[in-house]
Write an enzyme that holds these catalytic residues in place. Structure first.
Site, PDB file in Angstrom:
ATOM      1  N   TRP A 172      -1.285  18.384   5.357  1.00 12.49           N
ATOM      2  CA  TRP A 172      -1.149  17.134   6.269  1.00 12.49           C
ATOM      3  C   TRP A 172      -0.314  17.502   7.158  1.00 12.49           C
ATOM      4  CZ3 TRP A 172      -5.454  13.742   6.453  1.00 12.49           C
ATOM      5  CH2 TRP A 172      -5.656  13.965   4.959  1.00 12.49           C
ATOM      6  N   ASP A 210       5.638  10.837   9.051  1.00 12.61           N
ATOM      7  CA  ASP A 210       3.984  10.243   8.397  1.00 12.61           C
ATOM      8  C   ASP A 210       5.367   9.377   7.054  1.00 12.61           C
ATOM      9  OD1 ASP A 210       2.005   9.765   6.837  1.00 12.61           O
ATOM     10  OD2 ASP A 210       0.705  11.532   7.479  1.00 12.61           O
ATOM     11  N   LYS A 215      -2.004   4.233  -0.061  1.00 13.63           N
ATOM     12  CA  LYS A 215      -0.816   4.703  -1.235  1.00 13.63           C
ATOM     13  C   LYS A 215      -0.393   3.535  -1.769  1.00 13.63           C
ATOM     14  CE  LYS A 215      -1.919   8.860   0.968  1.00 13.63           C
ATOM     15  NZ  LYS A 215      -3.123   9.202   0.098  1.00 13.63           N
TER      16      LYS A 215
END
Length: 359
Positions: free
Chosen positions: A101, A171, A195
């Site tokens: 990511w 993030d 999530k």
């Protein structure tokens, strides 16, 4: 019968939240309509949005000089929004690469800024994070960006990098609300909801207000933090149902005892699962202990030919979503806030049985 869902995202949600949403689906609190049908400008929805923001601020102790935004485009949209809102074209920006990511954030950032990768953990096969205190962040960097937790590799920063006067951007998609967080250490925190916060379709951005005037003139309106802050995140029609569900999840976290209680539970779940892996000669975890994620636990078996049988047998036992990411293989258990410790215990028991049958 509900399964224990170990998927990395979209992920399991609290059953109480789903049942509450079910009870309000066709008639939200006597309004005669579903949240899906409400005008986002109506008094009813404005109150839903305001309560969600208040709960987010309370749970994370967000200072008043930070804006809390509820946006579309997911965390991936913020890969572009970060440079467009914080840096002029071609300006230097610092990034840390610890996995899939962060690599995507680097690739997107390069479209807009002069990306300087200060640390790349490729040599460890992305099983580590940079050693605390090892980073030298250039004073002229517009920001320092890092991914707090890599869901694919199961690597997590156990500290907040020090960047001096340079704003730190993170993030936090897979770690937000999992433990207390000092928001004042950051310039920007962003998190896709799917999530720990709720369903896919909405992204929360917490940004220090003094950074809102940095946006480029050409930044698209949907990615413009200042424009969204000025419009209470309603410059366009927001994802109203997802926003409402995030609010219910935040209320659930409050009722459970807040972020401190989430941290206690998450530590216990991680200790249980990692303990089972460490005690076994059959299973292994590829991440160095200091960088192991609380939220995403990858593990391997001695023979990759056993991976598909493991996942299939686990599914039959009511344990879903355990296949590792297609890019790395193996298995992965995502144990976010809504995963009860009973689910982790069921997984550990299954792992023991599978080892006895195949060891």
């Amino acid at each position: 019968m509900r399964v224990f869902n170990f998927s990395a995202g979209p992920a399991t949600m609290p059953l109480e939240v789903l049942e509450r949403a079910q009870s309000e689906l066709t008639d939200w609190r006597g309004s005669g309509m579903s949240v899906m049908e409400m005008s986002h400008r109506s008094g009813e929805f404005v109150s839903i949005a305001a309560q969600a923001e208040r709960r987010m601020r309370d749970l994370l102790s967000v200072p008043d000089d930070y804006a809390v935004l509820f946006l579309q485009g997911g965390a991936t949209g913020q890969f572009s929004a970060v440079p467009l809102n914080l840096a002029s074209p071609g300006a230097p920006a610092a990034y840390l690469n610890t996995g899939s990511w962060s690599a995507k954030a680097v690739a997107e950032g390069r479209k807009y800024v002069d990306v300087r990768v200060l640390a790349d953990e490729k040599e460890s096969n992305y099983s580590t994070v940079p050693e605390q205190g090892s980073l030298e962040v250039p004073a002229d960097a517009a920001y320092l960006h890092y991914t707090m937790n890599e869901t694919i590799g199961g690597v997590e920063f156990p500290y907040v990098p020090d960047a001096g006067e340079v704003p730190v951007v993170t993030d936090a998609s897979s770690t937000i609300l999992s433990r207390p967080l000092d928001v004042s250490r950051f310039g920007v925190i962003y998190a896709g909801a799917q999530k720990n916060l709720g369903p896919a379709g909405i992204c929360v951005v917490v940004v220090r207000r003094d950074l809102l005037d940095r946006a480029r003139p050409e930044v698209p309106a949907a990615l413009d933090w200042k424009a969204m802050a000025d419009a209470d995140s309603m410059l366009n029609t927001p994802p109203t149902l997802a926003w409402y569900l995030v609010g219910l999840v935040l209320e659930w976290v409050e009722q459970q005892g807040g972020v401190a209680e989430m941290a206690r539970r998450n530590q216990a779940k991680a200790d249980l699962l990692y303990g089972a892996i460490e005690a076994s000669d059959f299973y292994s975890n590829p991440v160095q202990p200091a960088a192991r994620s609380w939220m995403n636990v990858p593990f391997l078996v001695p023979d990759s030919a056993l991976e598909k049988p493991f996942v299939a047998a686990a599914a039959e036992a009511g344990l879903s979503g355990l296949a590792g990411h297609r890019s790395v293989g193996g298995m992965r258990a995502s144990i976010y806030n809504a995963m009860p410790i009973e689910g982790v215990q069921a997984l550990v028991d299954f792992m023991t049985d599978f080892e006895q049958q195949n060891g």
